[in-house]
Design an enzyme around this catalytic site. Structure first.
Site, short mmCIF file in Angstrom:
data_model
loop_
_atom_site.label_atom_id
_atom_site.label_comp_id
_atom_site.label_asym_id
_atom_site.label_seq_id
_atom_site.Cartn_x
_atom_site.Cartn_y
_atom_site.Cartn_z
N ILE A 177 0.57 -1.14 0.00
CA ILE A 177 0.17 0.15 -0.09
C ILE A 177 0.89 1.21 -0.18
O ILE A 177 0.41 2.26 -0.58
CB ILE A 177 -1.17 0.01 1.15
CG1 ILE A 177 -2.20 0.80 1.01
CG2 ILE A 177 -0.36 0.32 2.59
CD1 ILE A 177 -3.29 0.45 1.85
N GLU A 184 7.25 -4.68 10.72
CA GLU A 184 6.02 -4.06 10.89
C GLU A 184 4.80 -4.72 11.03
O GLU A 184 4.08 -4.59 11.80
CB GLU A 184 5.86 -3.12 9.54
CG GLU A 184 4.76 -2.06 9.72
CD GLU A 184 4.55 -1.09 8.51
OE1 GLU A 184 5.52 -0.92 7.71
OE2 GLU A 184 3.24 -1.04 8.12
N HIS A 197 6.49 -12.33 5.06
CA HIS A 197 6.15 -11.85 3.61
C HIS A 197 7.50 -11.57 3.01
O HIS A 197 8.47 -11.10 3.71
CB HIS A 197 5.24 -10.68 3.60
CG HIS A 197 5.70 -9.39 4.48
ND1 HIS A 197 5.30 -9.62 5.67
CD2 HIS A 197 6.22 -8.24 4.17
CE1 HIS A 197 6.00 -8.45 6.40
NE2 HIS A 197 6.34 -7.70 5.42
N HIS A 241 9.32 -9.10 0.14
CA HIS A 241 9.00 -7.84 -0.84
C HIS A 241 9.64 -8.08 -2.11
O HIS A 241 10.99 -8.46 -2.09
CB HIS A 241 9.73 -6.65 -0.05
CG HIS A 241 9.26 -6.38 1.28
ND1 HIS A 241 8.40 -5.12 1.42
CD2 HIS A 241 9.33 -6.64 2.40
CE1 HIS A 241 8.13 -5.03 2.54
NE2 HIS A 241 8.82 -5.94 3.45
#
Ligand code: 5GP
Length: 134
Positions: free
Chosen positions: A30, A88, A93, A95
């Site tokens: 986002i 965070e 995950h 990137h």
């Protein structure tokens, strides 16, 4: 409480999803470092990437490879940079970042704040390459 990524997986909050199978999902970050910055996430909610069992870890890498190939075609760049941070969001995950310079991977830099329309255009471009019938 489910992670923000599990909430995207469950369609409780919107995400610009570019790829999905039974065990993985990929969607646009986002607040990307550069346009096309994509997150690849296992549906199993595990915080730390290296806590995934071997099979799940390998399958996540193979899924990432497929997404990275499409991302490279959709977002012309020198190559796709790969990074794992996880400070965070406590749901592991990968990137995937279309890079043209080392600075494109600089997570200390201010992030971009694209509009929903801008994210939609990019997500459609990536999805089209992964599935030309979409
Ligand atoms: P990390 O956990 O690897 O340090 O960073 C988490 C990444 O997830 C950040 O790049 C951040 O912009 C992204 N992110 C955080 N919340 C959301 C969200 O609700 N939707 C999407 N698509 N990305 C998010």
């Amino acid at each position: 409480m489910p992670s923000i990524f599990t909430r995207i997986i469950n369609r409780e909050i919107p995400g610009h999803i570019v790829a999905e199978d039974d065990h993985h999902i990929a969607f646009l970050d986002i607040n990307p470092l550069v346009p096309g910055h994509t997150l690849v996430v296992p549906k199993l909610e595990v915080d730390y990437l290296f806590d995934l069992e071997d099979g799940a870890f390998c399958k996540l890498q193979l899924f990432s490879k497929k997404v990275a190939d499409a991302l490279e075609q959709a977002m012309p760049c020198l190559r796709i940079g790969v990074s794992v941070i996880g400070l965070e969001v406590p749901h592991c995950h990968i990137h995937l970042i279309p890079i043209n310079s080392m600075d494109d991977m600089n997570f200390s830099r201010p992030k971009l704040n694209p509009t929903q329309d801008e994210l939609t255009v990019i997500a459609n471009r990536i999805r089209q390459i992964l599935d030309p019938r979409s």
